[in-house]
Design a protein around this motif. Structure first.
Motif, short mmCIF file in Angstrom:
data_model
loop_
_atom_site.label_atom_id
_atom_site.label_comp_id
_atom_site.label_asym_id
_atom_site.label_seq_id
_atom_site.Cartn_x
_atom_site.Cartn_y
_atom_site.Cartn_z
N SER A 158 -8.65 5.82 -31.73
CA SER A 158 -7.78 6.95 -32.02
C SER A 158 -8.60 8.06 -32.68
O SER A 158 -9.73 7.85 -33.12
N LYS A 159 -8.00 9.23 -32.77
CA LYS A 159 -8.69 10.35 -33.41
C LYS A 159 -8.96 10.06 -34.88
O LYS A 159 -10.03 10.40 -35.41
N SER A 160 -8.01 9.44 -35.54
CA SER A 160 -8.21 9.15 -36.97
C SER A 160 -9.33 8.12 -37.16
O SER A 160 -10.08 8.21 -38.14
N GLU A 161 -9.47 7.17 -36.26
CA GLU A 161 -10.54 6.17 -36.36
C GLU A 161 -11.91 6.82 -36.20
O GLU A 161 -12.86 6.50 -36.92
N VAL A 162 -12.02 7.75 -35.24
CA VAL A 162 -13.30 8.43 -35.02
C VAL A 162 -13.64 9.31 -36.23
O VAL A 162 -14.78 9.32 -36.70
#
Length: 215
Positions: A158-162
């Protein structure tokens, strides 16, 4: 009538000499300094920290990240090699480079800003860069990083993980977090990697892209 005919003739002759196609543009690379020890070399997908100075063909400097000596390395630039975050000439010319190495790259327009130019760069400009590589980090494109980024083990990023991965890598190496930079890098990655535009990078998308960029 004569001018178009001559133009066609010379174009045809050049094409024939080159085996039916015009030669591809290439970067001219000169190694200015190489450290005695090299523990790791750059590859596509790595995150690089560089200082750089850019010149026009007449020797005029158009950018110098060390322009303010009081800033130290604060104006050095992070980018991910091989995904067109920088110009094509950098992606080609900074491969297999060691931390501490310095290179001179002469980059033709086709691998820089092309016929359009950009900002202070005029159209069809051949550019010269002096680039010093300060640091190499695992980028979000490396296999070693995928499982570390995939916090919920669902085989999708996800974007938050990256963004969390960028923040952790910066802090791990003593650099202050930079939310704006992390956001921009993340958005650039998703624009290129999220092929089905579902807001996630699947393991299939990640693996396919990584393998083909390594070729």
């Amino acid at each position: 009538m004569l001018l178009p005919v001559l133009s066609w003739f010379y174009t045809s002759m050049l094409s024939a000499v080159c085996g039916g196609a015009l030669p591809e543009a290439e970067v001219t690379i000169e190694i200015l300094h190489k450290p005695f020890l090299c523990h790791r070399k750059t590859k596509y997908g790595d995150m690089l920290l560089v200082h750089h100075k850019g010149f026009f063909e007449n020797g005029t400097i158009f950018h110098d990240s060390r322009g303010d000596p009081t800033q130290g390395d604060k104006d050095a630039m992070w980018f991910i090699l091989g995904i067109r975050e920088a110009i094509k000439g950098w992606d080609q010319g900074l491969q297999n480079m060691c931390a501490g190495e310095k290179r001179k790259l002469i980059i033709p327009p086709a691998l820089a800003f092309g016929k359009e130019g950009k900002g202070k760069i005029p159209p069809d400009s051949t550019l010269t860069f002096i680039i010093e590589l300060l640091d190499i980090r695992n980028g979000p494109r490396s296999h070693e990083s995928f499982q570390e980024m995939d916090l919920n083990d669902d085989w999708r990023l996800s974007k938050s993980e990256v963004k969390q991965y960028f923040k952790k890598e910066f802090e791990r190496n003593g650099y202050p977090p930079n939310d704006t930079l992390h956001e921009n890098m993340m958005e650039d990655i998703f624009a290129k990697e999220d092929e089905n535009k579902d807001g996630l990078i699947s393991s299939k998308e990640f693996t396919y892209k990584y393998k083909h960029d390594e070729l």
